[in-house]
Design a protein around this motif. Structure first.
Motif, PDB file in Angstrom:
ATOM      1  N   ILE A 102       6.635 -16.555   0.237  1.00  0.00           N
ATOM      2  CA  ILE A 102       7.226 -16.585   1.578  1.00  0.00           C
ATOM      3  C   ILE A 102       8.576 -17.287   1.501  1.00  0.00           C
ATOM      4  O   ILE A 102       8.662 -18.480   1.212  1.00  0.00           O
ATOM      5  CB  ILE A 102       6.295 -17.307   2.569  1.00  0.00           C
ATOM      6  CG1 ILE A 102       4.920 -16.629   2.588  1.00  0.00           C
ATOM      7  CG2 ILE A 102       6.905 -17.316   3.969  1.00  0.00           C
ATOM      8  CD1 ILE A 102       3.864 -17.409   3.356  1.00  0.00           C
ATOM      9  N   ALA A 103       9.631 -16.510   1.751  1.00  0.00           N
ATOM     10  CA  ALA A 103      11.004 -17.030   1.654  1.00  0.00           C
ATOM     11  C   ALA A 103      11.836 -16.463   2.801  1.00  0.00           C
ATOM     12  O   ALA A 103      12.913 -15.907   2.595  1.00  0.00           O
ATOM     13  CB  ALA A 103      11.607 -16.653   0.304  1.00  0.00           C
ATOM     14  N   LEU A 104      11.326 -16.613   4.016  1.00  0.00           N
ATOM     15  CA  LEU A 104      11.931 -15.973   5.184  1.00  0.00           C
ATOM     16  C   LEU A 104      13.106 -16.740   5.782  1.00  0.00           C
ATOM     17  O   LEU A 104      13.685 -16.306   6.775  1.00  0.00           O
ATOM     18  CB  LEU A 104      10.858 -15.754   6.265  1.00  0.00           C
ATOM     19  CG  LEU A 104       9.807 -14.689   5.925  1.00  0.00           C
ATOM     20  CD1 LEU A 104       8.674 -14.718   6.940  1.00  0.00           C
ATOM     21  CD2 LEU A 104      10.441 -13.311   5.867  1.00  0.00           C
ATOM     22  N   GLY A 105      13.447 -17.880   5.188  1.00  0.00           N
ATOM     23  CA  GLY A 105      14.609 -18.614   5.679  1.00  0.00           C
ATOM     24  C   GLY A 105      14.352 -19.294   7.010  1.00  0.00           C
ATOM     25  O   GLY A 105      13.210 -19.559   7.392  1.00  0.00           O
ATOM     26  N   ALA A 294       5.292 -20.746  -0.935  1.00  0.00           N
ATOM     27  CA  ALA A 294       6.403 -20.841   0.015  1.00  0.00           C
ATOM     28  C   ALA A 294       7.566 -21.532  -0.685  1.00  0.00           C
ATOM     29  O   ALA A 294       7.365 -22.457  -1.482  1.00  0.00           O
ATOM     30  CB  ALA A 294       5.996 -21.624   1.261  1.00  0.00           C
ATOM     31  N   VAL A 295       8.776 -21.071  -0.390  1.00  0.00           N
ATOM     32  CA  VAL A 295       9.968 -21.611  -1.051  1.00  0.00           C
ATOM     33  C   VAL A 295      11.114 -21.748  -0.053  1.00  0.00           C
ATOM     34  O   VAL A 295      11.089 -21.185   1.037  1.00  0.00           O
ATOM     35  CB  VAL A 295      10.417 -20.708  -2.227  1.00  0.00           C
ATOM     36  CG1 VAL A 295       9.451 -20.789  -3.378  1.00  0.00           C
ATOM     37  CG2 VAL A 295      10.575 -19.257  -1.766  1.00  0.00           C
ATOM     38  N   GLY A 296      12.132 -22.504  -0.465  1.00  0.00           N
ATOM     39  CA  GLY A 296      13.328 -22.657   0.360  1.00  0.00           C
ATOM     40  C   GLY A 296      13.039 -23.377   1.665  1.00  0.00           C
ATOM     41  O   GLY A 296      12.216 -24.303   1.721  1.00  0.00           O
ATOM     42  N   ASP A 297      13.690 -22.939   2.729  1.00  0.00           N
ATOM     43  CA  ASP A 297      13.514 -23.574   4.037  1.00  0.00           C
ATOM     44  C   ASP A 297      12.065 -23.520   4.511  1.00  0.00           C
ATOM     45  O   ASP A 297      11.627 -24.360   5.298  1.00  0.00           O
ATOM     46  CB  ASP A 297      14.400 -22.888   5.082  1.00  0.00           C
ATOM     47  CG  ASP A 297      15.880 -23.134   4.853  1.00  0.00           C
ATOM     48  OD1 ASP A 297      16.222 -23.911   3.940  1.00  0.00           O
ATOM     49  OD2 ASP A 297      16.697 -22.550   5.589  1.00  0.00           O
ATOM     50  N   ASN A 298      11.308 -22.522   4.059  1.00  0.00           N
ATOM     51  CA  ASN A 298       9.926 -22.354   4.518  1.00  0.00           C
ATOM     52  C   ASN A 298       8.961 -23.363   3.912  1.00  0.00           C
ATOM     53  O   ASN A 298       7.859 -23.556   4.428  1.00  0.00           O
ATOM     54  CB  ASN A 298       9.428 -20.946   4.195  1.00  0.00           C
ATOM     55  CG  ASN A 298      10.113 -19.867   5.007  1.00  0.00           C
ATOM     56  OD1 ASN A 298       9.963 -18.685   4.729  1.00  0.00           O
ATOM     57  ND2 ASN A 298      10.893 -20.244   6.013  1.00  0.00           N
ATOM     58  N   ALA A 299       9.325 -23.989   2.797  1.00  0.00           N
ATOM     59  CA  ALA A 299       8.407 -24.882   2.081  1.00  0.00           C
ATOM     60  C   ALA A 299       8.625 -26.342   2.462  1.00  0.00           C
ATOM     61  O   ALA A 299       9.734 -26.862   2.354  1.00  0.00           O
ATOM     62  CB  ALA A 299       8.591 -24.709   0.576  1.00  0.00           C
ATOM     63  N   LEU A 300       7.551 -26.986   2.891  1.00  0.00           N
ATOM     64  CA  LEU A 300       7.609 -28.425   3.166  1.00  0.00           C
ATOM     65  C   LEU A 300       7.238 -29.156   1.872  1.00  0.00           C
ATOM     66  O   LEU A 300       6.174 -29.766   1.752  1.00  0.00           O
ATOM     67  CB  LEU A 300       6.655 -28.790   4.299  1.00  0.00           C
ATOM     68  CG  LEU A 300       6.782 -30.208   4.862  1.00  0.00           C
ATOM     69  CD1 LEU A 300       8.148 -30.426   5.495  1.00  0.00           C
ATOM     70  CD2 LEU A 300       5.683 -30.477   5.884  1.00  0.00           C
ATOM     71  N   ALA A 301       8.140 -29.046   0.905  1.00  0.00           N
ATOM     72  CA  ALA A 301       7.905 -29.662  -0.403  1.00  0.00           C
ATOM     73  C   ALA A 301       8.224 -31.153  -0.345  1.00  0.00           C
ATOM     74  O   ALA A 301       9.066 -31.595   0.443  1.00  0.00           O
ATOM     75  CB  ALA A 301       8.772 -28.978  -1.456  1.00  0.00           C
ATOM     76  N   VAL A 302       7.556 -31.910  -1.202  1.00  0.00           N
ATOM     77  CA  VAL A 302       7.738 -33.359  -1.240  1.00  0.00           C
ATOM     78  C   VAL A 302       8.371 -33.756  -2.571  1.00  0.00           C
ATOM     79  O   VAL A 302       7.971 -33.277  -3.632  1.00  0.00           O
ATOM     80  CB  VAL A 302       6.385 -34.090  -1.067  1.00  0.00           C
ATOM     81  CG1 VAL A 302       6.565 -35.598  -1.211  1.00  0.00           C
ATOM     82  CG2 VAL A 302       5.770 -33.751   0.285  1.00  0.00           C
ATOM     83  N   ASN A 303       9.374 -34.610  -2.491  1.00  0.00           N
ATOM     84  CA  ASN A 303       9.966 -35.179  -3.701  1.00  0.00           C
ATOM     85  C   ASN A 303       9.030 -36.284  -4.196  1.00  0.00           C
ATOM     86  O   ASN A 303       8.877 -37.312  -3.532  1.00  0.00           O
ATOM     87  CB  ASN A 303      11.346 -35.755  -3.387  1.00  0.00           C
ATOM     88  CG  ASN A 303      12.055 -36.294  -4.616  1.00  0.00           C
ATOM     89  OD1 ASN A 303      11.425 -36.619  -5.624  1.00  0.00           O
ATOM     90  ND2 ASN A 303      13.371 -36.387  -4.549  1.00  0.00           N
TER      91      ASN A 303
END
Length: 403
Positions: A102-105, A294-303
């Motif tokens: 999912i990379a829908l921006g 999910a990637v980019g703006d769609n991903a709530l990734a954590v550092n």
């Protein structure tokens, strides 16, 4: 039948993902890569501010990117994702998947500020750039013969809401366009007014002070009026209301003050966090759904180093798109996936056609600042690297764009 890997969105993360997947699976006929987007082109979003003020090549045809690659492109719009049946529901068909990225921006976030959605311009799409540029050209043409001083002032005043990277770069470009239009229509240079409104304490909050100071100095030279700790609270036709400060008579407000993620994701049953971003694990897999990423703006990734959420930025989207492609390939081959590690490479800020500021990350948490010519070379190098990865067989095209 080959298994299907479906990538939603042809932005930085999505494009980087399918290009990497194609390379990894080139000799594997058991997998088919699908790319889906509502537009037949890849948009260079980091250059939207340029196209809003002048002619600039900021799109690359998808047909050229997937040429001679094992990628099927679907020109359509996503309506919903059925996670239980493992299918993507679009305007005209359903597409089943074995792996989903999912990379829908993102979209513009107006924060429910009254009048903003109705009267303000936004800067998220290629069409937005044309609307802004056309509006400004028409405003100056009308101002030339406008008899009412009040109306003339509204036509010649531009307000930019949001003093982050996009707002600052846009303000510099708009200032140069205003200078050209003033000369063309013989409008005294002191008449047009450009305001940059930022709710926070400073513009460019994510960069170091000396770069902020350089940016401020340049914008002031370009006659941009900067107001920090100031909020846009309402807009009506011909009036922008701010606090503190009352109101600014202006027909043109360009809003760059924030983003939000499509409500489609939450409606599809995905667990989302702030701004509607999807919660993911360390491998960028969606929680509770195997083989969905999910990637980019769609991903709530954590550092993992700071415990903070990874910001929405092109450099992180590119990193995540590549990592997910590698992780899907690892899964296919029964190998362990690798966790996402945020890498801050630096920042490059363009202030019009001829000036660029920036910094580059160095070992030991050090930074090397660039100003002027060196920073301009760095910006060109970053842009050319991205384009080169997309279009290796057409390197002459990259050079033709003037990078």
């Amino acid at each position: 039948m080959p298994k299907d890997i479906v990538v939603l969105g042809a932005g930085y993360a999505g494009i980087n993902c399918v290009i990497r997947l194609n390379k990894l699976l080139k000799k594997n006929p058991d997998y088919q890569i699908h790319l889906m987007d509502r537009n037949p082109y890849h948009l260079l979003e980091t250059r939207l501010h340029e196209a809003a003020a002048r002619q600039a090549e900021i799109t690359i045809p998808i047909a050229a990117i997937i040429h001679k690659r094992n990628i099927i492109f679907h020109l359509t719009e996503v309506i919903r994702i059925n996670l239980n049946e493992r299918k993507v529901i679009t305007l005209d068909k359903d597409i089943y998947y074995d792996y989903l990225v999912i990379a829908l921006g993102s979209k513009t976030n107006f924060y429910d500020i009254p009048g903003l959605k109705d009267y303000a311009f936004q800067l998220k799409t290629f069409d937005d750039t044309y609307k802004i540029r056309d509006n400004l050209k028409r405003a100056f043409a009308k101002a030339k013969s406008e008899k009412s001083p009040e109306e003339r002032k509204k036509l010649l005043t531009i307000v930019i809401g949001g003093g982050g990277l996009t707002g600052v770069e846009l303000a510099a470009e708009i200032a140069e366009l205003v200078e050209e239009l003033s000369h063309k229509w013989e409008i005294p240079p002191q008449e047009p007014q450009i305001y940059l409104i930022e709710a926070g304490e400073t513009i460019l909050p994510a960069v170091e002070k000396k770069i902020i100071d350089k940016a401020k100095e340049n914008l002031i030279q370009k006659k941009v009026k900067i107001s920090t700790s100031t909020k846009v609270v309402k807009m009506e036709s011909g009036e922008v209301f701010i606090e503190p400060g009352g109101k600014i008579p202006a027909y043109t407000l360009i809003w760059t003050g924030g983003i939000r993620i499509s409500s489609i994701l939450k409606a599809s049953g995905l667990e989302v966090g702030p701004l509607g971003r999807i919660k993911v694990n360390q491998f960028l897999e969606v929680e509770n759904f195997s083989n969905v990423y999910a990637v980019g703006d769609n991903a709530l990734a954590v550092n993992p180093k700071t415990g903070k959420f990874v910001p929405c930025a092109a450099q992180f989207a590119l990193q995540q798109g590549r990592l997910v492609a590698n992780n899907i390939y690892a899964k296919i081959n029964g190998k362990p996936q690798k966790p996402y590690r945020q890498k801050v490479l630096g920042e490059v800020i363009s202030l019009g056609r001829h000036l660029t500021l920036g910094w580059l990350a160095l070992p030991g948490n050090k930074k090397l600042s660039f100003f002027g010519f060196l920073a301009n070379l760095l910006k060109r190098a970053v842009s050319e690297k991205h384009l080169f990865l997309l279009w290796k067989e057409s390197r002459h095209w990259v050079r033709a764009q003037g990078y």
